[in-house]
Write a protein that holds these residues in place. Structure first.
Motif, PDB file in Angstrom:
ATOM      1  N   ILE A 133      15.669  25.528  40.310  1.00  0.00           N
ATOM      2  CA  ILE A 133      15.650  25.422  41.772  1.00  0.00           C
ATOM      3  C   ILE A 133      16.981  24.866  42.274  1.00  0.00           C
ATOM      4  O   ILE A 133      17.570  25.382  43.228  1.00  0.00           O
ATOM      5  N   LEU A 134      17.466  23.824  41.617  1.00  0.00           N
ATOM      6  CA  LEU A 134      18.754  23.247  41.991  1.00  0.00           C
ATOM      7  C   LEU A 134      19.882  24.268  41.821  1.00  0.00           C
ATOM      8  O   LEU A 134      20.735  24.418  42.697  1.00  0.00           O
ATOM      9  N   TYR A 135      19.876  24.988  40.710  1.00  0.00           N
ATOM     10  CA  TYR A 135      20.912  25.991  40.428  1.00  0.00           C
ATOM     11  C   TYR A 135      20.944  27.068  41.508  1.00  0.00           C
ATOM     12  O   TYR A 135      21.997  27.363  42.072  1.00  0.00           O
ATOM     13  N   PHE A 136      19.781  27.651  41.822  1.00  0.00           N
ATOM     14  CA  PHE A 136      19.739  28.713  42.820  1.00  0.00           C
ATOM     15  C   PHE A 136      20.049  28.194  44.220  1.00  0.00           C
ATOM     16  O   PHE A 136      20.696  28.881  45.014  1.00  0.00           O
ATOM     17  N   THR A 137      19.618  26.992  44.530  1.00  0.00           N
ATOM     18  CA  THR A 137      19.923  26.417  45.839  1.00  0.00           C
ATOM     19  C   THR A 137      21.428  26.241  46.011  1.00  0.00           C
ATOM     20  O   THR A 137      21.994  26.658  47.024  1.00  0.00           O
ATOM     21  N   VAL A 138      22.075  25.654  45.028  1.00  0.00           N
ATOM     22  CA  VAL A 138      23.528  25.472  45.099  1.00  0.00           C
ATOM     23  C   VAL A 138      24.233  26.824  45.153  1.00  0.00           C
ATOM     24  O   VAL A 138      25.142  27.034  45.958  1.00  0.00           O
ATOM     25  N   LEU A 139      23.790  27.759  44.313  1.00  0.00           N
ATOM     26  CA  LEU A 139      24.404  29.088  44.290  1.00  0.00           C
ATOM     27  C   LEU A 139      24.324  29.768  45.653  1.00  0.00           C
ATOM     28  O   LEU A 139      25.316  30.289  46.166  1.00  0.00           O
ATOM     29  N   PHE A 140      23.145  29.748  46.266  1.00  0.00           N
ATOM     30  CA  PHE A 140      22.991  30.421  47.554  1.00  0.00           C
ATOM     31  C   PHE A 140      23.659  29.656  48.692  1.00  0.00           C
ATOM     32  O   PHE A 140      24.174  30.272  49.621  1.00  0.00           O
ATOM     33  N   LEU A 141      23.687  28.340  48.627  1.00  0.00           N
ATOM     34  CA  LEU A 141      24.396  27.579  49.662  1.00  0.00           C
ATOM     35  C   LEU A 141      25.896  27.855  49.615  1.00  0.00           C
ATOM     36  O   LEU A 141      26.569  27.840  50.641  1.00  0.00           O
ATOM     37  N   ILE A 142      26.405  28.100  48.423  1.00  0.00           N
ATOM     38  CA  ILE A 142      27.826  28.432  48.298  1.00  0.00           C
ATOM     39  C   ILE A 142      28.098  29.861  48.767  1.00  0.00           C
ATOM     40  O   ILE A 142      29.097  30.123  49.433  1.00  0.00           O
ATOM     41  N   THR A 143      27.209  30.790  48.449  1.00  0.00           N
ATOM     42  CA  THR A 143      27.495  32.197  48.738  1.00  0.00           C
ATOM     43  C   THR A 143      27.081  32.665  50.132  1.00  0.00           C
ATOM     44  O   THR A 143      27.660  33.620  50.640  1.00  0.00           O
ATOM     45  N   ILE A 144      26.106  32.025  50.762  1.00  0.00           N
ATOM     46  CA  ILE A 144      25.650  32.492  52.076  1.00  0.00           C
ATOM     47  C   ILE A 144      26.783  32.530  53.102  1.00  0.00           C
ATOM     48  O   ILE A 144      26.921  33.520  53.819  1.00  0.00           O
ATOM     49  N   PRO A 145      27.632  31.498  53.211  1.00  0.00           N
ATOM     50  CA  PRO A 145      28.728  31.609  54.182  1.00  0.00           C
ATOM     51  C   PRO A 145      29.661  32.795  53.911  1.00  0.00           C
ATOM     52  O   PRO A 145      30.224  33.371  54.847  1.00  0.00           O
ATOM     53  N   LEU A 146      29.790  33.179  52.649  1.00  0.00           N
ATOM     54  CA  LEU A 146      30.644  34.326  52.328  1.00  0.00           C
ATOM     55  C   LEU A 146      30.035  35.631  52.837  1.00  0.00           C
ATOM     56  O   LEU A 146      30.747  36.548  53.231  1.00  0.00           O
ATOM     57  N   PHE A 147      28.698  35.721  52.836  1.00  0.00           N
ATOM     58  CA  PHE A 147      28.037  36.936  53.302  1.00  0.00           C
ATOM     59  C   PHE A 147      28.051  37.061  54.819  1.00  0.00           C
ATOM     60  O   PHE A 147      27.832  38.144  55.351  1.00  0.00           O
ATOM     61  N   LEU A 148      28.276  35.981  55.519  1.00  0.00           N
ATOM     62  CA  LEU A 148      28.263  36.003  56.976  1.00  0.00           C
ATOM     63  C   LEU A 148      29.617  36.367  57.570  1.00  0.00           C
ATOM     64  O   LEU A 148      29.746  36.445  58.780  1.00  0.00           O
ATOM     65  N   LYS A 149      30.595  36.579  56.742  1.00  0.00           N
ATOM     66  CA  LYS A 149      31.924  36.957  57.233  1.00  0.00           C
ATOM     67  C   LYS A 149      31.910  38.412  57.703  1.00  0.00           C
ATOM     68  O   LYS A 149      31.331  39.275  57.066  1.00  0.00           O
ATOM     69  N   TRP A 150      32.564  38.658  58.799  1.00  0.00           N
ATOM     70  CA  TRP A 150      32.625  40.007  59.340  1.00  0.00           C
ATOM     71  C   TRP A 150      33.635  40.851  58.570  1.00  0.00           C
ATOM     72  O   TRP A 150      33.421  42.015  58.306  1.00  0.00           O
ATOM     73  N   SER A 151      34.746  40.227  58.197  1.00  0.00           N
ATOM     74  CA  SER A 151      35.799  40.947  57.487  1.00  0.00           C
ATOM     75  C   SER A 151      35.870  40.449  56.054  1.00  0.00           C
ATOM     76  O   SER A 151      35.809  39.253  55.802  1.00  0.00           O
ATOM     77  N   MET A 152      36.027  41.371  55.139  1.00  0.00           N
ATOM     78  CA  MET A 152      36.117  41.031  53.722  1.00  0.00           C
ATOM     79  C   MET A 152      37.551  40.681  53.314  1.00  0.00           C
ATOM     80  O   MET A 152      37.791  40.290  52.183  1.00  0.00           O
ATOM     81  N   ASP A 153      38.509  40.835  54.226  1.00  0.00           N
ATOM     82  CA  ASP A 153      39.902  40.562  53.881  1.00  0.00           C
ATOM     83  C   ASP A 153      40.115  39.130  53.415  1.00  0.00           C
ATOM     84  O   ASP A 153      40.911  38.871  52.516  1.00  0.00           O
ATOM     85  N   SER A 154      39.385  38.200  54.023  1.00  0.00           N
ATOM     86  CA  SER A 154      39.571  36.795  53.665  1.00  0.00           C
ATOM     87  C   SER A 154      38.982  36.472  52.294  1.00  0.00           C
ATOM     88  O   SER A 154      39.193  35.388  51.769  1.00  0.00           O
ATOM     89  N   LEU A 155      38.240  37.401  51.712  1.00  0.00           N
ATOM     90  CA  LEU A 155      37.615  37.158  50.411  1.00  0.00           C
ATOM     91  C   LEU A 155      38.446  37.684  49.238  1.00  0.00           C
ATOM     92  O   LEU A 155      38.005  37.622  48.100  1.00  0.00           O
ATOM     93  N   ASN A 156      39.629  38.208  49.511  1.00  0.00           N
ATOM     94  CA  ASN A 156      40.467  38.742  48.435  1.00  0.00           C
ATOM     95  C   ASN A 156      40.748  37.694  47.369  1.00  0.00           C
ATOM     96  O   ASN A 156      40.666  37.973  46.171  1.00  0.00           O
ATOM     97  N   PHE A 157      41.081  36.485  47.795  1.00  0.00           N
ATOM     98  CA  PHE A 157      41.385  35.420  46.845  1.00  0.00           C
ATOM     99  C   PHE A 157      40.156  35.089  46.000  1.00  0.00           C
ATOM    100  O   PHE A 157      40.259  34.930  44.783  1.00  0.00           O
ATOM    101  N   ILE A 158      39.004  35.010  46.639  1.00  0.00           N
ATOM    102  CA  ILE A 158      37.764  34.709  45.917  1.00  0.00           C
ATOM    103  C   ILE A 158      37.453  35.826  44.926  1.00  0.00           C
ATOM    104  O   ILE A 158      37.021  35.569  43.798  1.00  0.00           O
ATOM    105  N   THR A 159      37.681  37.075  45.323  1.00  0.00           N
ATOM    106  CA  THR A 159      37.446  38.201  44.424  1.00  0.00           C
ATOM    107  C   THR A 159      38.361  38.131  43.212  1.00  0.00           C
ATOM    108  O   THR A 159      37.924  38.382  42.086  1.00  0.00           O
ATOM    109  N   LEU A 160      39.617  37.773  43.421  1.00  0.00           N
ATOM    110  CA  LEU A 160      40.547  37.652  42.300  1.00  0.00           C
ATOM    111  C   LEU A 160      40.137  36.508  41.370  1.00  0.00           C
ATOM    112  O   LEU A 160      40.222  36.636  40.143  1.00  0.00           O
TER     113      LEU A 160
END
Length: 185
Positions: A133-160
């Motif tokens: 539960i702790l693992y999935f909670t932390v994982l989703f709390l970290i990733t949810i803000p990334l999914f709310l971005k309108w443009s994926m350009d700012s995620l290039n660094f994270i993708t690399l």
């Protein structure tokens, strides 16, 4: 998009290729990989040609321009299901991989597993349940803000970074493969 496809293809598929190749044989494995490469290549060519033809660089605009609103509606649904299922699958696979790495280094007790030889997790273990539960909670709390971005350009660094971690993980798997097999076989 190409890096995302490569990342998704390698992420989970790289862990299953040796298993399926051992079950069906090297020739069938090579044949299926070749067919997969060819189909991916055809998909890339079709997408790039459609983008060049329409002078659009967004899936949604390309589909709307070439195929209309009805197909765009179906695409929106299937695209959402594809992305959300990918996230769920990655979460599950990373959890299992994380627990197996912890088990390899001796950080978890044997009661986390129903069968230590097959590494079958004991889902009824209360400590593992809380940790999951702790693992999935932390994982989703970290990733949810990334999914709310309108443009994926700012995620290039994270993708690399993700690609670098994936490459490191592949090398790590190759390094510990023999000791891992010896310990759990």
């Amino acid at each position: 998009v190409a890096i995302m496809w490569i990342r998704m293809s390698l992420g989970i598929g790289i862990l299953m290729l040796p298993y399926y190749t051992s079950k069906f044989g090297i020739l069938i494995g090579i044949l299926l990989i070749t067919i997969g490469v060819f189909l991916n290549y055809l998909s890339y060519v079709a997408i790039f040609e459609a983008s060049y033809y329409t002078e659009k660089f967004n899936y949604f605009e390309i589909i709307w321009d070439l195929l209309g609103n009805k197909v765009l509606f179906v695409f929106n649904i299937t695209y959402f299901l594809d992305l959300s299922s990918t996230v769920a699958i990655y979460a599950i696979v990373t959890w299992k991989l994380f627990v197996h790495i912890l088990a390899f280094f001796g950080y978890v007790k044997e009661d986390w597993f129903n069968n230590l030889k097959n590494l079958e997790l004991n889902d009824k273990n209360p400590l593992q349940y809380k940790f999951r539960i702790l693992y999935f909670t932390v994982l989703f709390l970290i990733t949810i803000p990334l999914f709310l971005k309108w443009s994926m350009d700012s995620l290039n660094f994270i993708t690399l970074i993700y690609l670098g971690v994936l490459i490191f993980l592949i090398f790590f798997i190759f390094i510990i493969l023999k000791p891992y097999y010896d310990k759990f076989s």
